[in-house]
Scaffold this active site. Structure first.
Site, PDB file in Angstrom:
ATOM      1  N   SER A 178       0.846  -1.196   0.000  1.00 42.86           N
ATOM      2  CA  SER A 178       0.000   0.000   0.000  1.00 42.86           C
ATOM      3  C   SER A 178       0.883   1.247   0.000  1.00 42.86           C
ATOM      4  CB  SER A 178      -0.940  -0.042   1.216  1.00 42.86           C
ATOM      5  OG  SER A 178      -1.845   1.037   1.178  1.00 42.86           O
ATOM      6  N   THR A 179       0.827   2.066   1.045  1.00 40.53           N
ATOM      7  CA  THR A 179       1.609   3.308   1.090  1.00 40.53           C
ATOM      8  C   THR A 179       3.103   3.019   0.931  1.00 40.53           C
ATOM      9  OG1 THR A 179      -0.018   4.046   2.709  1.00 40.53           O
ATOM     10  CG2 THR A 179       1.908   5.455   2.381  1.00 40.53           C
ATOM     11  N   HIS A 190      -2.606  -1.006  -3.323  1.00 36.94           N
ATOM     12  CA  HIS A 190      -3.767  -0.150  -3.066  1.00 36.94           C
ATOM     13  C   HIS A 190      -3.622   1.136  -3.875  1.00 36.94           C
ATOM     14  CE1 HIS A 190      -4.280  -2.081   1.183  1.00 36.94           C
ATOM     15  NE2 HIS A 190      -4.747  -2.850   0.221  1.00 36.94           N
ATOM     16  N   MET A 215      -0.025   0.941   5.024  1.00 39.61           N
ATOM     17  CA  MET A 215      -0.841   1.288   6.192  1.00 39.61           C
ATOM     18  C   MET A 215      -1.874   0.184   6.416  1.00 39.61           C
ATOM     19  SD  MET A 215      -1.103   4.042   8.105  1.00 39.61           S
ATOM     20  CE  MET A 215      -2.213   4.679   9.339  1.00 39.61           C
ATOM     21  N   ASP A 234      -4.135  -5.163   5.850  1.00 42.21           N
ATOM     22  CA  ASP A 234      -4.549  -5.985   4.703  1.00 42.21           C
ATOM     23  C   ASP A 234      -3.438  -6.980   4.358  1.00 42.21           C
ATOM     24  OD1 ASP A 234      -6.052  -6.920   2.595  1.00 42.21           O
ATOM     25  OD2 ASP A 234      -5.573  -5.262   1.246  1.00 42.21           O
TER      26      ASP A 234
END
Length: 351
Positions: free
Chosen positions: A169-170, A196, A289, A292
């Site tokens: 993600s991030t 993401h 973050m 998941d």
């Protein structure tokens, strides 16, 4: 606790006001200034020393990409980009994330988004997350092949076919760039990836990574048969599952409900991989973050105890959320610095 000091850089007076008002509504955030273009922004960064900068991609005089490059060269600090979802906007945003921006916010309706308030929570959340990121002023170390394999890794390839599944993600676009370019050009095992990202940006990410890597990298398409020497990135706003299609593997894309607020979700991908028969499974959780991917690796291990799970180390993660949550499951076989993930995947794939 000290407030998060934010500088807003945008060429639109309306957007500067809206973003400032949205962020000021959060008591943890203080707007210390605004700037109308990249040049003005860099001057204000030097004067005001903000904790976080929001930076528009498209601006006259000095655009967001040029400003970001200067910031990262001279005074690295967490930057959140604001971008419109045009093809060019998406391309530049992916370039920005790969250059060093922590994250980006997609404007709902173009350069001047009258409805920007509809994503108020996302803007606040991303700025708060960015404030927790510690950016190093040191250049990344250059590592050599096998330098990351400190001790033998027990992983026996029981089957003739393999798959690598990656979730992030991030900070993910930069991490993926590092991992995928560290793989040899003749790496045959197919790779499936959830990053993401909203719709409109994943194709730009895949196209950019494809120009940098020796393996073929593309945005996944519904129904396509998975090929060797190829990495597939789930398109924004679609969950990706891998299913058996006779003796082959195929991509299945759906718009089922979001999971943990995400679509695509890493758990959806990993859960689908856990059901594949007679395939060696290697799962990798990179920076991001939230949590998941954690349930997904639990399913992987329950269905196939021989599945191997790698988590990126806290030291190299932009945000140590997803890897930390993965480690807490006790399903992770190895915690590795980002600079060694690609070579470790290659090592495991050969053994």
């Amino acid at each position: 606790m000290n407030p998060i000091r934010v500088l807003v850089i945008d060429d639109s007076a309306f957007m500067r006001k809206m973003i400032s008002d949205i962020l000021s509504s959060e008591n943890r955030i203080e707007i210390i200034g605004t700037a109308r273009n990249g040049e003005d922004g860099i001057k204000k960064i030097n004067e005001l020393a903000p904790d976080v900068v929001t930076l528009d991609v498209e601006m006259p005089k000095m655009d967001g990409i040029s400003a970001l490059q200067k910031i990262m060269e001279t005074n690295p600090l967490p930057v959140v980009m604001l971008s419109s979802v045009t093809m060019e906007g998406a391309r530049k945003t992916v370039q920005a994330i790969s250059t060093g921006a922590v994250d980006f916010i997609s404007k709902p309706s173009g350069a001047i988004s009258l409805d920007i308030a509809t994503i108020k929570e996302e803007i606040i959340s991303k700025v708060v997350t960015a404030s927790q990121v510690k950016l190093s002023k040191k250049k990344p170390e250059i590592t050599h092949v096998n330098s990351g394999i400190r001790e033998p890794v027990s992983y026996s390839q029981k089957h003739s076919r393999s798959i690598v599944a990656i979730g992030t993600s991030t900070g993910g676009p930069r991490a993926l760039q590092r991992v995928l370019t560290d793989l040899p050009d003749d790496f045959q095992t197919p790779i499936v990836i959830v990053q993401h990202m909203p719709a409109g940006f994943t194709k730009s990410l895949a196209d950019r990574l494809n120009t940098l890597s020796g393996i073929h990298i593309k945005e996944a398409e519904h129904g396509e048969i998975i090929q060797q020497n190829t990495a597939y990135i789930a398109p924004g706003n679609y969950h990706m599952r891998i299913r058996e299609a006779g003796t082959a593997l195929a991509v299945e894309l759906t718009q089922d409900s979001t999971l943990h607020g995400h679509r695509p979700a890493v758990d959806v991908l990993f859960n689908s991989v856990s059901h594949l028969n007679k395939i060696n499974k290697l799962a990798v959780i990179l920076t991001g973050m939230g949590s998941d991917g954690s349930d997904g690796i639990k399913h992987l291990k329950e269905k196939d105890p021989n599945a191997f799970v790698i988590a990126e180390s806290e030291e190299s993660s932009v945000v140590y959320g997803m890897p930390k949550a993965a480690v807490k499951t006790n399903c992770v076989n190895k915690i590795i610095h980002l600079h060694h993930v690609g070579e470790t995947i290659t090592y495991l794939d050969k053994n």
